[in-house]
Design a protein around this motif. Sequence first.
Motif, PDB file in Angstrom:
ATOM      1  N   LEU A  33     -60.595  12.835  29.814  1.00 19.25           N
ATOM      2  CA  LEU A  33     -59.878  12.282  28.663  1.00 19.25           C
ATOM      3  C   LEU A  33     -60.829  11.543  27.724  1.00 19.25           C
ATOM      4  O   LEU A  33     -60.700  11.648  26.501  1.00 19.25           O
ATOM      5  N   ALA A  34     -61.799  10.831  28.281  1.00 19.21           N
ATOM      6  CA  ALA A  34     -62.781  10.136  27.442  1.00 19.21           C
ATOM      7  C   ALA A  34     -63.564  11.145  26.601  1.00 19.21           C
ATOM      8  O   ALA A  34     -63.799  10.928  25.411  1.00 19.21           O
ATOM      9  N   ARG A  35     -63.932  12.275  27.214  1.00 23.10           N
ATOM     10  CA  ARG A  35     -64.660  13.308  26.487  1.00 23.10           C
ATOM     11  C   ARG A  35     -63.805  13.874  25.350  1.00 23.10           C
ATOM     12  O   ARG A  35     -64.294  14.082  24.236  1.00 23.10           O
ATOM     13  N   LEU A  36     -62.521  14.134  25.627  1.00 27.85           N
ATOM     14  CA  LEU A  36     -61.638  14.655  24.582  1.00 27.85           C
ATOM     15  C   LEU A  36     -61.533  13.694  23.410  1.00 27.85           C
ATOM     16  O   LEU A  36     -61.591  14.104  22.248  1.00 27.85           O
ATOM     17  N   VAL A  37     -61.370  12.416  23.718  1.00 24.97           N
ATOM     18  CA  VAL A  37     -61.243  11.410  22.652  1.00 24.97           C
ATOM     19  C   VAL A  37     -62.541  11.312  21.861  1.00 24.97           C
ATOM     20  O   VAL A  37     -62.527  11.269  20.622  1.00 24.97           O
ATOM     21  N   GLN A  38     -63.685  11.296  22.553  1.00 22.25           N
ATOM     22  CA  GLN A  38     -64.966  11.214  21.848  1.00 22.25           C
ATOM     23  C   GLN A  38     -65.200  12.438  20.968  1.00 22.25           C
ATOM     24  O   GLN A  38     -65.650  12.310  19.826  1.00 22.25           O
ATOM     25  N   ASP A  39     -64.881  13.618  21.495  1.00 25.16           N
ATOM     26  CA  ASP A  39     -65.039  14.841  20.693  1.00 25.16           C
ATOM     27  C   ASP A  39     -64.136  14.808  19.467  1.00 25.16           C
ATOM     28  O   ASP A  39     -64.538  15.207  18.375  1.00 25.16           O
ATOM     29  N   ALA A  41     -62.848  12.072  17.968  1.00 27.52           N
ATOM     30  CA  ALA A  41     -63.267  11.007  17.048  1.00 27.52           C
ATOM     31  C   ALA A  41     -64.552  11.367  16.307  1.00 27.52           C
ATOM     32  O   ALA A  41     -64.743  10.970  15.154  1.00 27.52           O
ATOM     33  N   SER A  42     -65.427  12.129  16.938  1.00 26.40           N
ATOM     34  CA  SER A  42     -66.692  12.495  16.300  1.00 26.40           C
ATOM     35  C   SER A  42     -66.538  13.666  15.334  1.00 26.40           C
ATOM     36  O   SER A  42     -67.462  14.002  14.603  1.00 26.40           O
ATOM     37  N   ALA A  46     -62.749  19.302  15.453  1.00 22.78           N
ATOM     38  CA  ALA A  46     -62.366  19.853  14.152  1.00 22.78           C
ATOM     39  C   ALA A  46     -63.401  20.876  13.678  1.00 22.78           C
ATOM     40  O   ALA A  46     -63.047  21.937  13.152  1.00 22.78           O
ATOM     41  N   ARG A  47     -64.674  20.570  13.876  1.00 18.78           N
ATOM     42  CA  ARG A  47     -65.722  21.515  13.466  1.00 18.78           C
ATOM     43  C   ARG A  47     -65.646  22.798  14.275  1.00 18.78           C
ATOM     44  O   ARG A  47     -65.851  23.892  13.740  1.00 18.78           O
TER      45      ARG A  47
END
Length: 79
Positions: A33-39, A41-42, A46-47
């Motif tokens: 979940l932390a990875r999903l949120v970081q991806d 937010a960064s 979307a890219r």
Amino acid sequence: MAKTQLGARVDEDVAELAKKRAADLGLSIGDYLARLVQDDASGLRARAVDAAARFLAEHQSVFDEAEDAQQPPRGARAA
């Protein structure tokens, strides 16, 4: 970095999917979940979606041709 516990309620199917995906990646649910949120937010997610959309738009004719090749000719009937 200090860790904070979060709580969230999700549908059972979403929870199972998250558990399976985390296991596939060798991650704990929290790390997944932390990875999903970081991806998210960064802007990475979307890219990636934008790149996939551009790829599909550029190569749609190839996909259309492949799909058309799998269709039986019009008027053909199964025996």
